[in-house]
Each structure stands twice: as structure tokens, then as C-alpha cells.
Design an enzyme around this catalytic site. Structure first.
Site, PDB file in Angstrom:
ATOM      1  N   GLY A  11      -6.891  -6.722 -22.605  1.00  0.00           N
ATOM      2  CA  GLY A  11      -5.468  -6.227 -23.176  1.00  0.00           C
ATOM      3  C   GLY A  11      -4.623  -7.383 -23.316  1.00  0.00           C
ATOM      4  O   GLY A  11      -4.531  -8.050 -22.537  1.00  0.00           O
ATOM      5  N   ARG A  72     -12.383  -5.824 -26.864  1.00  0.00           N
ATOM      6  CA  ARG A  72     -13.484  -5.850 -25.785  1.00  0.00           C
ATOM      7  C   ARG A  72     -14.836  -5.942 -26.268  1.00  0.00           C
ATOM      8  O   ARG A  72     -15.025  -5.691 -27.279  1.00  0.00           O
ATOM      9  CB  ARG A  72     -13.381  -4.366 -25.019  1.00  0.00           C
ATOM     10  CG  ARG A  72     -11.827  -4.005 -25.036  1.00  0.00           C
ATOM     11  CD  ARG A  72     -11.477  -3.421 -23.689  1.00  0.00           C
ATOM     12  NE  ARG A  72     -10.169  -3.254 -23.602  1.00  0.00           N
ATOM     13  CZ  ARG A  72      -9.337  -3.530 -22.551  1.00  0.00           C
ATOM     14  NH1 ARG A  72      -9.820  -4.510 -21.750  1.00  0.00           N
ATOM     15  NH2 ARG A  72      -8.187  -3.434 -22.105  1.00  0.00           N
ATOM     16  N   ASP A 103      -9.401  -9.644 -15.188  1.00  0.00           N
ATOM     17  CA  ASP A 103     -10.545  -9.722 -14.410  1.00  0.00           C
ATOM     18  C   ASP A 103     -11.982  -9.452 -15.132  1.00  0.00           C
ATOM     19  O   ASP A 103     -12.784 -10.407 -14.863  1.00  0.00           O
ATOM     20  CB  ASP A 103     -10.618  -8.921 -13.332  1.00  0.00           C
ATOM     21  CG  ASP A 103     -10.605  -7.247 -13.550  1.00  0.00           C
ATOM     22  OD1 ASP A 103     -10.462  -7.129 -14.832  1.00  0.00           O
ATOM     23  OD2 ASP A 103     -10.445  -6.428 -12.686  1.00  0.00           O
ATOM     24  N   THR A 125      -1.970 -10.448 -17.930  1.00  0.00           N
ATOM     25  CA  THR A 125      -2.292  -9.129 -18.028  1.00  0.00           C
ATOM     26  C   THR A 125      -1.093  -8.841 -17.458  1.00  0.00           C
ATOM     27  O   THR A 125      -0.418  -9.067 -16.699  1.00  0.00           O
ATOM     28  CB  THR A 125      -3.467  -8.291 -16.985  1.00  0.00           C
ATOM     29  OG1 THR A 125      -3.138  -7.256 -16.936  1.00  0.00           O
ATOM     30  CG2 THR A 125      -3.440  -9.407 -15.742  1.00  0.00           C
ATOM     31  N   ASP A 127      -0.729  -5.933 -15.869  1.00  0.00           N
ATOM     32  CA  ASP A 127      -0.907  -5.253 -14.565  1.00  0.00           C
ATOM     33  C   ASP A 127      -0.275  -6.037 -13.358  1.00  0.00           C
ATOM     34  O   ASP A 127      -0.321  -5.225 -12.288  1.00  0.00           O
ATOM     35  CB  ASP A 127      -2.278  -4.906 -14.546  1.00  0.00           C
ATOM     36  CG  ASP A 127      -2.606  -3.691 -15.763  1.00  0.00           C
ATOM     37  OD1 ASP A 127      -1.699  -3.216 -16.390  1.00  0.00           O
ATOM     38  OD2 ASP A 127      -3.780  -3.998 -16.267  1.00  0.00           O
ATOM     39  N   ASP A 129      -2.373  -7.491 -11.519  1.00  0.00           N
ATOM     40  CA  ASP A 129      -3.267  -7.224 -10.621  1.00  0.00           C
ATOM     41  C   ASP A 129      -4.630  -8.162 -10.188  1.00  0.00           C
ATOM     42  O   ASP A 129      -5.658  -7.821  -9.661  1.00  0.00           O
ATOM     43  CB  ASP A 129      -4.253  -5.755 -11.078  1.00  0.00           C
ATOM     44  CG  ASP A 129      -4.919  -6.173 -12.325  1.00  0.00           C
ATOM     45  OD1 ASP A 129      -4.721  -7.402 -13.002  1.00  0.00           O
ATOM     46  OD2 ASP A 129      -5.584  -5.184 -12.877  1.00  0.00           O
ATOM     47  N   ARG A 171      -3.068   0.341 -14.789  1.00  0.00           N
ATOM     48  CA  ARG A 171      -4.490   0.555 -14.287  1.00  0.00           C
ATOM     49  C   ARG A 171      -4.527   0.938 -13.050  1.00  0.00           C
ATOM     50  O   ARG A 171      -4.079   1.973 -12.385  1.00  0.00           O
ATOM     51  CB  ARG A 171      -5.361  -0.515 -14.563  1.00  0.00           C
ATOM     52  CG  ARG A 171      -6.866  -0.336 -15.074  1.00  0.00           C
ATOM     53  CD  ARG A 171      -7.460  -1.389 -15.425  1.00  0.00           C
ATOM     54  NE  ARG A 171      -7.588  -2.579 -14.762  1.00  0.00           N
ATOM     55  CZ  ARG A 171      -8.233  -3.867 -14.875  1.00  0.00           C
ATOM     56  NH1 ARG A 171      -9.224  -3.782 -15.759  1.00  0.00           N
ATOM     57  NH2 ARG A 171      -8.226  -4.924 -13.823  1.00  0.00           N
TER      58      ARG A 171
END
Length: 319
Positions: A11, A72, A103, A125, A127, A129, A171
Site C-alpha cells: 500500500g 501486489r 511487512d 505504511t 498503519d 504496524d 489493518r
């Protein structure tokens, strides 16, 4: 090392362009050639690779998205796909690769390192995360985008005396929900890392309504449930008028914040430093405002967690 490549994968995140710029200019400063791989690992397999010059990254530091594009690629998860990518690296004489992404992107970087092509991961990202770094590129910009949207929604919520359930990205991580909820004074913040009792959410809403509160904001992280489903449950339990807003991909776009531009520049340049030092299979990050690096697999084996002190504070302030 004389030739390196750079790609963005997964993303997109605001600040990726600033990271690309830093990689290209830092590498050229040290006398290396830099090649941009377009469309992530899919572009690597397809040979979508172009040499980049100083002018290639001019006027991009303020732009959102990624000038190298992203995609992707399921094929790269296979041995055959990885070998195709390696063949393209050999064809262009590329000796090392800097991968900007999350990741999944890092797992691909680790595979290439294991097959003899040193890679360095740069965490990009929204996120936030990725363990091993306090912040990822794009998180701050996305957070500010969400905060601005909630500010506007609050105006309408107040005017019409409604409860708004707002779904944010992340996510399986709750950082965007937690930080935006605390920043905007949300009554409840629903995150994947913590089991929020629904009865507690309803009790908080009723308590506010009984003391004359005219509106409420509930932030739901996408990794927990949908805002639509959660709103239906709230409506059934309270009979309060509820509305839903799913912020969606607006959270990924826009010009990166100053903080993200600086972070991306520092991380991108540091990745080049590590390549020059002969390091491979690691990820750069920032902890307590200091640049750090960690083994990619060691990082990916860790479990992401939210700041529990912040979570407790959000509950204390939403009484």
C-alpha cells in the site's frame, strides 16, 4: 557496491517519494548508480527498471503516493518468481536493493538477501504496524488526515445531535484509531489489540446522554469490525440516532506532513549508509529519535502492540 535499486511495494503511504528521493540523492552523492524499479516486485519480475538521476527525484518530496508506483505480486512469493527477479537484477548489474514498504515487502527483501542479493527495508505504511520503529513513513500524515475529517464530522454531529461511528484504516493494528480517537476526544475507541466490552461502550453513551451530551464519536479500527455493523448494534441498544462514516482511501493520499518528509529522508539515507557498510537483510527504523536497524525476520516475528498508557488515558478522558 556501484549499483543499487529502489522499489516501493504494498500500500502506498505519504512520504514514500521523500524516501525515494533520499535514497537516490544519497547514493549518487557517494558515487553509486541508482535504478528505480516500477510497480514493486511485479515490476522487478517484468524488468520495469530505469536508471535514476538527480533530476529524476526533483520536486517530489512534497508529493503523496509513489512515483515508482506500487503493486501486489503473488508470483514473487514463489521460487520461480524470485528467480525471475534475480535474473533482472543481474541483467542490470544491480548489486543491492532498498525496499520501501510494509511487512509483506520485507519478506520479499529477506528472500532476495538469502539468495545473495543484499536488501535493506524502509518501513513505509500508514498503519504504523511494523515493530522495531516508533513510527512508519505515512502514519503522521494519515493521522492528520483522519483528525481533520473527524473535526468536520463533529460539526455535523453537534448540529444534528447524532452519534457517529467512524471507521479508520490500520489493518490489524489500532494505532490510527487510538491516536485519532485521543486527538479528537472520541467517547470510545475500538482497536484489535484490546477487547472493549460492548456493554461498556453503551454505558458510556448513555451516561453522556443523561448529562445532556448532544453528540458522540466512536472510532472503530477496520481490523475489529465494520462501522456499519457496529452502528447497527449501537442503534439497537440505545435507540440513539447514529450515522456511519468510512474514511477509506482518503487516509492514504495527500501531501506528506513535515514530520513524514523528515522521517522518510532520514530513513532513506540511512538505508544507503547500511548498504555501503555491507549490511543486508535488515530494516531501518527510528526509536527515541535515534536511527536504528534490526534483522528483518527478527522484527517480523515480533507482535505489534499499541501504547497501553495512551489507551488507558483515552478511557479516563472519555468519562
Amino acid at each position: 557496491m556501484k549499483k543499487i535499486g529502489v522499489l516501493t511495494s504494498g500500500g502506498d503511504a505519504p512520504g514514500m517519494n521523500a524516501a525515494i528521493r533520499a535514497v537516490v540523492r544519497k547514493a549518487i552523492y557517494h558515487g553509486m548508480e541508482v535504478y528505480g524499479v516500477k510497480h514493486g516486485y511485479q515490476g522487478l519480475i517484468d524488468g520495469s527498471i530505469e536508471k535514476m538521476e538527480l533530476g529524476s527525484v526533483g520536486d517530489i518530496i512534497q508529493r503523496g503516493g509513489t512515483v515508482l508506483y506500487s503493486a501486489r505480486c503473488e508470483e514473487f512469493k514463489t521460487e520461480e518468481g524470485q528467480q525471475k527477479g534475480i535474473d533482472q537484477l543481474r541483467k542490470h548489474g544491480i548489486e543491492g536493493l532498498i525496499v520501501i514498504g510494509g511487512d509483506g515487502s520485507f519478506r520479499g527483501a529477506k528472500k532476495l538477501t538469502e539468495k545473495g542479493y543484499p536488501c535493506i527495508g524502509v518501513p513505509g505504511t500508514i498503519d504504523n504496524d511494523i515493530p522495531g520503529t516508533d513510527y512508519t513513513i505515512g502514519f503522521d500524515t494519515a493521522l492528520n488526515t483522519i483528525t481533520d475529517a473527524i473535526d468536520k464530522i463533529r460539526d455535523t454531529a453537534t448540529s444534528h445531535e447524532r452519534t457517529y461511528v467512524i471507521e479508520v484504516m490500520g489493518r490489524d493494528a489500532g494505532d490510527l484509531a487510538l491516536w485519532s480517537g485521543l486527538a479528537d476526544g472520541a467517547e470510545s475507541i475500538i482497536v484489535p489489540e484490546m477487547a472493549e466490552e460492548f456493554d461498556e461502550v453503551i454505558e458510556r453513551l448513555k451516561r453522556g446522554h443523561d448529562r445532556g451530551k448532544k453528540h458522540s464519536i466512536i472510532i472503530v479500527a477496520e481490523g475489529v469490525t465494520s462501522a456499519v455493523d457496529f452502528s447497527k448494534r449501537v442503534k439497537e441498544a440505545t435507540d440513539l440516532e447514529t450515522r456511519v462514516t468510512v474514511l477509506g482511501h482518503t487516509q492514504r493520499g495527500g501531501s506528506p506532513s513535515a514530520s513524514d518528509r523528515v522521517l522518510a529522508s532520514r530513513l532513506g539515507a540511512y538505508a544507503v549508509d547500511l548498504i555501503l557498510e555491507g549490511k543486508a537483510g535488515c530494516m531501518v527504523g527510528i526509536e527515541k529519535n535515534k536511527l536504528v536497524d534490526h534483522d528483518i525476520i527478527e522484527v517480523l516475528n515480533r507482535k505489534h502492540s499499541i501504547d497501553l498508557d495512551m489507551y488507558r488515558l483515552s478511557k479516563e478522558l472519555s468519562i
